[in-house]
Scaffold this motif. Sequence first.
Motif, PDB file in Angstrom:
ATOM      1  N   ALA A   1      -6.879   2.190   6.461  1.00  0.00           N
ATOM      2  CA  ALA A   1      -8.099   1.381   6.467  1.00  0.00           C
ATOM      3  C   ALA A   1      -7.976   0.192   5.524  1.00  0.00           C
ATOM      4  O   ALA A   1      -8.396  -0.928   5.848  1.00  0.00           O
ATOM      5  CB  ALA A   1      -9.297   2.248   6.079  1.00  0.00           C
ATOM      6  N   THR A   2      -7.397   0.407   4.349  1.00  0.00           N
ATOM      7  CA  THR A   2      -7.204  -0.691   3.403  1.00  0.00           C
ATOM      8  C   THR A   2      -6.250  -1.737   3.961  1.00  0.00           C
ATOM      9  O   THR A   2      -6.486  -2.944   3.829  1.00  0.00           O
ATOM     10  CB  THR A   2      -6.674  -0.149   2.069  1.00  0.00           C
TER      11      THR A   2
ATOM     12  N   GLU B   1     -14.741   1.999   0.748  1.00  0.00           N
ATOM     13  CA  GLU B   1     -13.921   1.474  -0.339  1.00  0.00           C
ATOM     14  C   GLU B   1     -12.900   0.469   0.189  1.00  0.00           C
ATOM     15  O   GLU B   1     -12.652  -0.573  -0.438  1.00  0.00           O
ATOM     16  CB  GLU B   1     -13.198   2.617  -1.046  1.00  0.00           C
ATOM     17  N   ALA B   2     -12.299   0.770   1.339  1.00  0.00           N
ATOM     18  CA  ALA B   2     -11.289  -0.124   1.909  1.00  0.00           C
ATOM     19  C   ALA B   2     -11.871  -1.500   2.191  1.00  0.00           C
ATOM     20  O   ALA B   2     -11.216  -2.528   1.931  1.00  0.00           O
ATOM     21  CB  ALA B   2     -10.725   0.495   3.195  1.00  0.00           C
TER      22      ALA B   2
ATOM     23  N   VAL C   1       0.859  -1.184   0.000  1.00  0.00           N
ATOM     24  CA  VAL C   1       0.000   0.000   0.000  1.00  0.00           C
ATOM     25  C   VAL C   1       0.893   1.232   0.000  1.00  0.00           C
ATOM     26  O   VAL C   1       1.726   1.395   0.896  1.00  0.00           O
ATOM     27  CB  VAL C   1      -0.930   0.030   1.225  1.00  0.00           C
TER      28      VAL C   1
ATOM     29  N   TYR D   1     -14.216  -5.021  -7.288  1.00  0.00           N
ATOM     30  CA  TYR D   1     -13.958  -3.743  -6.622  1.00  0.00           C
ATOM     31  C   TYR D   1     -14.345  -2.578  -7.529  1.00  0.00           C
ATOM     32  O   TYR D   1     -14.929  -1.590  -7.061  1.00  0.00           O
ATOM     33  CB  TYR D   1     -12.491  -3.642  -6.228  1.00  0.00           C
TER      34      TYR D   1
ATOM     35  N   GLY E   1     -10.467  -4.793   0.341  1.00  0.00           N
ATOM     36  CA  GLY E   1      -9.941  -5.919   1.104  1.00  0.00           C
ATOM     37  C   GLY E   1     -10.578  -7.235   0.672  1.00  0.00           C
ATOM     38  O   GLY E   1      -9.892  -8.250   0.501  1.00  0.00           O
TER      39      GLY E   1
ATOM     40  N   VAL F   1      -7.536   3.719  -4.071  1.00  0.00           N
ATOM     41  CA  VAL F   1      -8.520   3.865  -3.003  1.00  0.00           C
ATOM     42  C   VAL F   1      -8.435   5.290  -2.463  1.00  0.00           C
ATOM     43  O   VAL F   1      -7.406   5.963  -2.574  1.00  0.00           O
ATOM     44  CB  VAL F   1      -8.271   2.819  -1.893  1.00  0.00           C
TER      45      VAL F   1
ATOM     46  N   ALA G   1      -2.921   4.572  -2.381  1.00  0.00           N
ATOM     47  CA  ALA G   1      -3.692   5.395  -1.450  1.00  0.00           C
ATOM     48  C   ALA G   1      -2.950   6.713  -1.262  1.00  0.00           C
ATOM     49  O   ALA G   1      -2.910   7.273  -0.168  1.00  0.00           O
ATOM     50  CB  ALA G   1      -3.873   4.672  -0.122  1.00  0.00           C
TER      51      ALA G   1
ATOM     52  N   ALA H   1     -13.877   6.578   1.775  1.00  0.00           N
ATOM     53  CA  ALA H   1     -12.597   5.870   1.823  1.00  0.00           C
ATOM     54  C   ALA H   1     -12.695   4.598   2.663  1.00  0.00           C
ATOM     55  O   ALA H   1     -12.154   3.544   2.285  1.00  0.00           O
ATOM     56  CB  ALA H   1     -11.516   6.789   2.389  1.00  0.00           C
ATOM     57  N   PHE H   2     -13.381   4.673   3.784  1.00  0.00           N
ATOM     58  CA  PHE H   2     -13.473   3.493   4.651  1.00  0.00           C
ATOM     59  C   PHE H   2     -14.347   2.409   4.029  1.00  0.00           C
ATOM     60  O   PHE H   2     -14.059   1.211   4.167  1.00  0.00           O
ATOM     61  CB  PHE H   2     -14.010   3.902   6.024  1.00  0.00           C
TER      62      PHE H   2
ATOM     63  N   ALA I   1      -7.216   6.414   4.235  1.00  0.00           N
ATOM     64  CA  ALA I   1      -7.602   5.417   3.232  1.00  0.00           C
ATOM     65  C   ALA I   1      -6.598   4.279   3.176  1.00  0.00           C
ATOM     66  O   ALA I   1      -6.978   3.101   3.100  1.00  0.00           O
ATOM     67  CB  ALA I   1      -7.732   6.079   1.861  1.00  0.00           C
TER      68      ALA I   1
END
Length: 370
Positions: free
Chosen positions: A18-19, A281-282, A9, A297, A286, A260, A145, A278-279, A15
């Motif tokens: 969280a990812t 999307e994470a 990442v 995704y 995942g 993301v 990110a 963002a959260f 973002a």
Amino acid sequence: MAEIADVLVVGAGPAGLATAIAVRLKGLSVTVADSRRPPIEKACGEGLLPEGVVALSSLGVHLDSNVAFPIAGIRFFDEFSSATGKLPHGAVSFGLRRTALHSLLLQRAHEVGVSFRWGTRVSDCTNNAARLDNVPVDFRWLVGADGQKSNVRKWAALGPRSVRSARFGFRRHFAVAPWSDFVEIYWGHQCEIYVTPTGPREVCIALLASDPQMRVADALPQFPQLASRLNDAQPLTAELGGVTTLERFGKVARGNTALVGDASFSVDGITGQGLSLAFQEALHLGQALANENLAAYEIAHRKLVNAPARMARLLLLLARHDWLRRATLRILAKNPGLFTSLLSSRSRKATSRHAAPIDILDHPCQVLRA
């Protein structure tokens, strides 16, 4: 000898963290690299909507009144009227400093075993390898990110960003006890000010404006009621600013690379949706990486950002046309149940872990014909 990670990442803002957490919860190894060091700061309104709170909880980051300020709803003001929308029972929203949120995410990331490379630049990125400063790293999946100026986007040849509109945002904290448990939005000529309680003795003041020279102090005379509340309040932080944009949809994945957060799509700060998106999307990313299916995704991402993008277009229309904004606020003021029902609609969606948000004014015909 190269380091090995299932997922690399690039970017350790909310973002990226969280990812990384979502990826670790699926059992994959992950390394996060960032040229900065924590806590990572950014100008934003610092309110987290119910769907963002739900997504954070799914990641194992639980907010309560010990770490954040509970928000009861949203209140709009202009020079002629005000309108109040309350969150329904069971929907939870919070205000908290961006740095406090970053620290909570970082703590959770360490708990689940995320590896970090702070103060490190990523370069020489190919399909399955990169250099973190002078250290080679092999990976199966690459996640960008790294914000609106994403290098990962360029490396993956995901195309240039297509911006519909760009404005300017500035944020500052003041030492004053919140006078309300609502996020207050003051609409003026070519600008808006957002007031978010972020603690028992402080508020966040965020300005959005089309004029890059305008600052919080310049805008306050348009809002005498707010100016009087802040008259003797001591500033706690320097004024921090940045550009906020609304983009057109584009590809967010290619090959083994995905984007993301703001690297994938940026929605004008007028919606207050950036962190919540963002959260969510994470969580989707995942799951997609665990299933080795980035096409899923892409589909989920488009569904997530569609409603906030429509919301942003409408709100920006209100921001550009004073008469339309005044008419809309008068309608909401005369029909408080409409405002609350629209908040309730979004909050019901927030109870679903992967639901797309329905925003306050996402039904313009319903509002303007009420």
